[in-house]
Scaffold this motif. Structure first.
Motif, PDB file in Angstrom:
ATOM      1  N   LEU A 114     -19.485  13.272 -26.799  1.00  0.00           N
ATOM      2  CA  LEU A 114     -19.241  11.827 -26.729  1.00  0.00           C
ATOM      3  C   LEU A 114     -20.553  11.057 -26.783  1.00  0.00           C
ATOM      4  O   LEU A 114     -20.650  10.014 -27.426  1.00  0.00           O
ATOM      5  CB  LEU A 114     -18.487  11.479 -25.445  1.00  0.00           C
ATOM      6  N   ILE A 115     -21.579  11.598 -26.079  1.00  0.00           N
ATOM      7  CA  ILE A 115     -22.887  10.929 -26.111  1.00  0.00           C
ATOM      8  C   ILE A 115     -23.417  10.904 -27.542  1.00  0.00           C
ATOM      9  O   ILE A 115     -23.892   9.878 -28.030  1.00  0.00           O
ATOM     10  CB  ILE A 115     -23.883  11.643 -25.166  1.00  0.00           C
ATOM     11  N   HIS A 116     -23.277  12.041 -28.225  1.00  0.00           N
ATOM     12  CA  HIS A 116     -23.680  12.106 -29.636  1.00  0.00           C
ATOM     13  C   HIS A 116     -23.003  11.008 -30.446  1.00  0.00           C
ATOM     14  O   HIS A 116     -23.626  10.327 -31.260  1.00  0.00           O
ATOM     15  CB  HIS A 116     -23.270  13.453 -30.239  1.00  0.00           C
ATOM     16  N   ILE A 117     -21.693  10.896 -30.240  1.00  0.00           N
ATOM     17  CA  ILE A 117     -20.920   9.926 -31.025  1.00  0.00           C
ATOM     18  C   ILE A 117     -21.358   8.500 -30.706  1.00  0.00           C
ATOM     19  O   ILE A 117     -21.592   7.682 -31.597  1.00  0.00           O
ATOM     20  CB  ILE A 117     -19.411  10.083 -30.747  1.00  0.00           C
ATOM     21  N   LEU A 118     -21.474   8.211 -29.400  1.00  0.00           N
ATOM     22  CA  LEU A 118     -21.775   6.833 -29.005  1.00  0.00           C
ATOM     23  C   LEU A 118     -23.194   6.434 -29.392  1.00  0.00           C
ATOM     24  O   LEU A 118     -23.464   5.275 -29.695  1.00  0.00           O
ATOM     25  CB  LEU A 118     -21.588   6.664 -27.492  1.00  0.00           C
ATOM     26  N   ARG A 119     -24.103   7.424 -29.379  1.00  0.00           N
ATOM     27  CA  ARG A 119     -25.481   7.110 -29.725  1.00  0.00           C
ATOM     28  C   ARG A 119     -25.590   6.653 -31.169  1.00  0.00           C
ATOM     29  O   ARG A 119     -26.408   5.822 -31.528  1.00  0.00           O
ATOM     30  CB  ARG A 119     -26.335   8.358 -29.512  1.00  0.00           C
ATOM     31  N   ASP A 120     -24.723   7.264 -31.986  1.00  0.00           N
ATOM     32  CA  ASP A 120     -24.747   6.910 -33.407  1.00  0.00           C
ATOM     33  C   ASP A 120     -23.731   5.795 -33.647  1.00  0.00           C
ATOM     34  O   ASP A 120     -22.675   5.992 -34.207  1.00  0.00           O
ATOM     35  CB  ASP A 120     -24.395   8.144 -34.241  1.00  0.00           C
ATOM     36  N   PHE A 121     -24.082   4.618 -33.181  1.00  0.00           N
ATOM     37  CA  PHE A 121     -23.155   3.503 -33.154  1.00  0.00           C
ATOM     38  C   PHE A 121     -22.684   3.121 -34.556  1.00  0.00           C
ATOM     39  O   PHE A 121     -21.524   2.827 -34.792  1.00  0.00           O
ATOM     40  CB  PHE A 121     -23.844   2.309 -32.485  1.00  0.00           C
TER      41      PHE A 121
END
Lengths: 375, 367
Positions: free
Chosen positions: B13-20
Motif C-alpha cells: 500500500l505504501i508503494h502504491i500511495l507513494r506513487d501518487f
C-alpha cells in the motif's frame, strides 16, 4: 557515429538475447492480426430468432422459411397456435429477436387488410438491434415481392409492384467485409504499442538500474544516446510493418493498393511522433511502472479517438474537435487510404502535413526535455 | 489475519500511495473514458456525406435529392458532373456516397414498372456500406410514397424494442468498460508489481525470510483487489450520474461476482509474473493477451455470433465473455443468480484453473 553504432548494437543484443521478447515482438503481433482480423466484425449473422405462428397456414410457413433460410437468422424456437412464450425466451437471452405471426395472417393478407407482424428485438446492443430490424424488414419485403410477382392479383388495385429503387454498388470492398477496414487499424495500434511502450520503458529501465548515469558520464553525448535508443526501435517498427504487410497479404489476401514506399515514408513520419512520445514519457516517469501507466493513458485515448472502430463522424462535435489533436487519427487515415484505395500524396497532403508537424514538435520537445533532464 | 500478511500488504500500500501519479491515472482514466465515450460511442452511421450526379434535372429528381437531405442520416455535399467523378470524390474523401440519377428518371417513374438509381458507396468501412444500403432503401420507399406511387404490400412489420427502447449504446457500453478496466488494472498491476520485485532482486530477499510464498502472493494482491473494486464502483457511479445508466438488479450480487472476476484477472497477472523476467515483458504479455482480446473478442463491441467458429471457441476461454453476460444481465435486465449460474461457474472455474497453475509455477521458479 561509432558510439551510436555501439549503442544500437547493445540494444539489439539485449532484444535478441531474450527469446520471450523476440516472440512477443514478432510472433504475437501476427497472431493478433490473424485473430482480431477475423473476430472484429461488424457484420451481424446468426441472430437467434424465435417465432410464434398463430396462423399456421401455407403463407405463414412460407414466411418462416424465408426467415430461416438466410445467414442472418438462426431459428432457435418455433411455436404454433396456443399462447405465446416469446417474452420468456427474450428475458433468458435465448433469443435476440422474436417474430409473432397473428391469427388470420393469410386470410387478411389476401383480402388486402395488411395484417401486422409483430417483431420484438433485444435492444441492449443498439447496433445489432438496428441491423437486425433492417434485415427483418428486408426479408419481409422480399417475401411479399415474391408473392406479388407470382400472383399480381393479390395486389390492391392501383398499387404498383415497384417504383424507384436503389441499386447499390460497394466500391473497394464489394462483399462488405469488415476485416479489410480493421486490419490496417490493428497494424497502427501494434506499432504504437511497440514503439511508445518499449522506448519509454527501455530508457526508464536504464534509469532504474543506474546504467543511464553510467552512460551519461562517459563521453557519449545525449543526442548520441537518444539516437542509440531510437534507431533500433525505428528499425523494429519498420520490420513489424513489413512483416505485417506480408502476413496480411498471405492470410487475408489484402494487398496494398497504393505505393508501398509512400506507406513506409508516412510510417516514418508517424514513428517520429511515437518515439518522441516514448522519450518524453521517460523524462517524466521515475519507474517503469509509471512509464507504463502514462503510456497506457495516452494510448487508450489515442486508440478510441482515432476512428479505429468508432467512426469519428458519429462523435459529438466537441469530441470530434479533440480528435484533430490525435496523430493516430491521421496515420490511420493514411494507412487505410493507401492500403485500400491506393490514394497518393495529392489526396493525402493534409494528413501528411499534420503527421510531419506532430512528429517534428513531439520529437523536438522530447530531445529538449531529455537534454534538460540529463544534459 | 496473520501479522506477516498485514506487513506485506502495508508495504504494498505504501508503494502504491507513494506513487501518487500512477494511482491517479488508474482511478481517473475510467471516469474520463466514461465521460468521453458515453457520448461518443456508437457504431451506427450518421452524417453520411453524399454527392449527386443529376442527369435528369426534373422536379422528381430534385424531390429524391430532398428526400435524402431530409432523412437525417445523410448530409448533402454537393453536385458532381458525371458518374466518372465518383472515384475522385471517394479518394479525396469528400463524400462516402454518390447518387447517380439517370436521364430518363422522371419519365420511367411514371411509365415503367421500375426505375433503378445507382447508389455508389465508398465501402472501405464495411459498416458504412451496411448502413447506407438500409437507409437508402428507406429513403426510396418514402420518396415513392410522396410521389403517389402506392407500392403493393401484403403485410406490415411492427417492431418493438425491449430492455433499451432508445437503443442507447451507452448503457451497453458501460458494463463492457468495467470489464475491460478491471481486467487491465488487476492483471497489469499484479504482473508488473511482482516482476518488479524479481527485477530489482527484492523478491529473493523476501523469499529467504520466514514468509510463505502464498502469504507474499496474497499480501501483494489484496491491495489491488481493493483498487479494482474502487475502480468498478467509480465507473458505475459516474455512469449513473452522467448518463442515468440503471442498475436494475441487485448491487450486492454485482459486487460479489465482480470480486470473482477480479480474482480471475489477478490470477492471470500472477501467472504472467511467473513467466516474465522483466517488467517490459510482463507489460507486453499482459497487453497482448488480455487487453486487446477483452476489448475486441468478448462481445464488448462486436457480436460473438458473427465470428468464425474457431474464434468463438477462443472467446469462450476469455473470462470477460462470461463477466459481460453477468454484468449486463444484472445491470440492465435485472436478472438473479439463477439466470447467470453457468456463466458464474465458468468464471470461477477459469479463475481456479489459472490460480492453480500460477501458484505451482511460482513455487517452481522461486523456491
Amino acid at each position: 557515429m561509432q558510439q551510436i553504432l555501439y549503442l544500437v548494437q547493445k540494444e539489439f543484443r539485449q532484444i535478441a538475447r531474450d527469446r520471450v521478447m523476440l516472440g512477443l515482438l514478432f510472433v504475437v503481433p501476427l497472431i493478433q492480426i490473424f485473430i482480431l482480423g477475423n473476430a472484429v466484425t461488424t457484420d451481424v449473422v446468426d441472430l437467434r430468432l424465435v417465432i410464434h405462428d398463430a396462423d399456421d397456414t401455407p403463407m405463414s410457413r412460407q414466411l418462416i422459411e424465408s426467415f430461416a433460410h438466410t445467414r442472418y437468422f438462426k431459428l432457435v424456437g418455433r411455436e404454433q397456435r396456443g399462447g405465446s412464450t416469446l417474452t420468456g425466451h427474450m428475458d433468458r437471452s435465448e433469443a435476440q429477436l422474436a417474430l409473432s405471426i397473428p391469427e388470420g395472417f393469410q386470410r387478411d393478407a389476401v383480402r388486402g387488410r395488411s395484417p401486422a407482424l409483430q417483431l420484438m428485438v433485444d435492444g441492449l446492443d443498439g447496433n445489432t438491434a438496428g441491423i437486425a430490424l433492417a434485415y427483418a424488414a428486408d426479408i419481409s419485403r422480399n417475401f411479399q415481392a415474391r408473392l406479388l410477382e407470382a400472383d399480381p392479383g393479390l395486389a390492391r388495385r392501383g398499387a404498383a409492384i415497384r417504383g424507384a429503387e436503389p441499386e447499390a454498388r460497394y466500391w473497394y470492398n464489394p462483399n462488405l467485409e469488415s476485416k479489410v477496414y480493421i486490419v490496417p487499424g490493428i497494424m497502427a495500434i501494434i506499432l504504437v504499442i511497440i514503439t511508445v511502450f518499449l522506448t519509454s520503458m527501455g530508457i526508464v529501465r536504464e534509469k532504474e538500474i543506474g546504467t543511464l548515469e553510467q552512460l551519461l558520464v562517459t563521453p557519449i553525448r545525449s543526442y548520441q544516446f537518444i539516437a542509440g535508443k531510437i534507431i533500433p526501435f525505428t528499425i523494429l517498427g519498420f520490420l513489424e510493418i513489413i512483416l505485417a504487410m506480408v502476413f496480411v497479404w498471405l492470410i487475408f489476401d489484402i494487398s496494398v493498393a497504393g505505393s508501398i514506399p509512400l506507406l513506409l515514408a508516412e510510417s516514418a513520419l508517424f514513428l517520429l511522433t511515437t518515439l518522441g512520445l516514448g522519450i518524453l514519457i521517460s523524462t517524466v516517469a521515475e519507474s517503469q511502472q509509471q512509464a507504463l501507466f502514462v503510456a497506457w493513458f495516452f494510448m487508450i485515448f489515442a486508440m478510441l479517438l482515432s476512428g479505429f472502430f468508432i467512426p469519428i463522424a458519429n462523435m459529438p462535435d466537441a469530441i470530434q474537435t479533440i480528435t484533430y489533436a490525435n496523430p493516430v487519427r491521421y496515420y490511420l487515415t493514411v494507412l487505410r487510404e493507401i492500403y485500400l484505395k491506393g490514394s497518393g500524396p495529392a489526396e493525402l497532403w493534409k494528413e501528411t502535413a499534420s503527421l510531419a508537424a506532430f512528429g517534428v514538435c513531439m520529437f523536438g520537445a522530447a530531445v529538449w526535455r531529455f537534454r534538460r533532464a540529463h544534459g | 489475519m496473520p501479522r506477516r500478511l498485514v506487513a506485506i500488504m502495508r508495504k504494498e500500500l505504501i508503494h502504491i500511495l507513494r506513487d501518487f501519479r500512477s494511482l491517479m491515472i488508474v482511478l481517473l482514466m475510467p471516469v474520463l473514458m466514461i465521460a468521453l465515450y458515453g457520448y461518443g460511442i456508437t457504431l451506427d452511421m450518421r452524417n453520411i456525406d453524399f454527392a449527386v450526379v443529376d442527369d435528369s434535372h426534373t422536379p422528381e429528381s430534385r424531390a429524391l435529392i430532398d428526400a435524402f437531405r431530409r432523412n437525417g442520416f445523410f448530409h448533402f455535399a454537393g453536385y458532381a458532373g458525371a458518374a466518372s467523378a465518383a472515384e475522385e470524390i471517394f479518394r479525396s474523401r469528400n463524400a462516402k456516397m454518390v447518387l447517380v440519377i439517370p436521364r430518363d428518371f422522371a419519365q420511367a417513374l411514371r411509365t415503367g414498372p421500375s426505375v433503378k438509381v445507382q447508389v455508389l458507396v465508398d465501402a472501405t468501412d464495411s459498416n458504412v456500406g451496411t448502413y447506407v444500403g438500409t437507409y437508402a432503401a428507406n429513403v426510396f420507399r418514402l420518396f415513392n410514397q410522396s410521389q403517389g406511387i402506392v407500392q403493393a404490400s401484403l403485410a406490415t412489420v411492427e417492431p418493438k424494442i425491449l430492455y433499451n427502447p432508445d437503443m442507447k449504446s451507452t448503457h451497453f457500453f458501460v458494463p463492457g468498460l468495467i470489464a475491460l478496466l478491471l481486467m487491465l488494472t488487476s492483471a497489469l498491476l499484479t504482473s508488473i508489481t511482482i516482476t518488479r520485485e524479481k527485477e530489482s532482486g527484492t523478491m529473493e530477499q523476501i523469499l529467504v525470510s520466514p514468509i510463505h510464498p502464498v502469504e507474499i502472493i496474497i499480501g501483494k494482491v489484496l491491495p489491488y483487489v481493493l483498487i479494482g473494486m474502487a475502480n468498478g464502483a467509480l465507473i458505475v457511479v459516474s455512469a449513473m450520474a452522467l448518463f442515468g445508466t440503471p442498475v436494475v438488479g441487485s448491487p450486492l450480487l454485482l459486487l460479489v461476482l465482480s470480486v470473482v472476476y477480479i480474482f480471475v484477472a489477478l490470477s492471470f497477472g500472477l501467472l504472467i509474473s511467473t513467466i516474465a523476467k522483466s517488467q517490459q515483458i510482463a507489460m507486453l504479455m499482459t497487453v497482448m493477451s488480455t487487453i486487446l482480446p477483452t476489448f475486441l473478442m468478448s462481445g464488448f463491441l462486436f457480436p460473438i455470433a458473427s465470428m468464425p467458429a474457431p474464434l468463438q471457441l477462443v472467446s469462450r476461454a476469455l473470462p470477460a465473455t462470461y463477466y459481460l453476460v453477468i454484468i449486463r444481465g444484472i445491470m440492465l435486465k435485472g436478472v438473479g443468480i439463477s439466470d447467470i449460474l453457468p456463466e458464474t461457474l465458468a468464471l470461477a472455474g477459469i479463475g481456479a484453473g489459472i490460480l492453480a497453475i500460477a501458484i505451482k509455477r511460482f513455487k517452481v521458479t522461486l523456491d
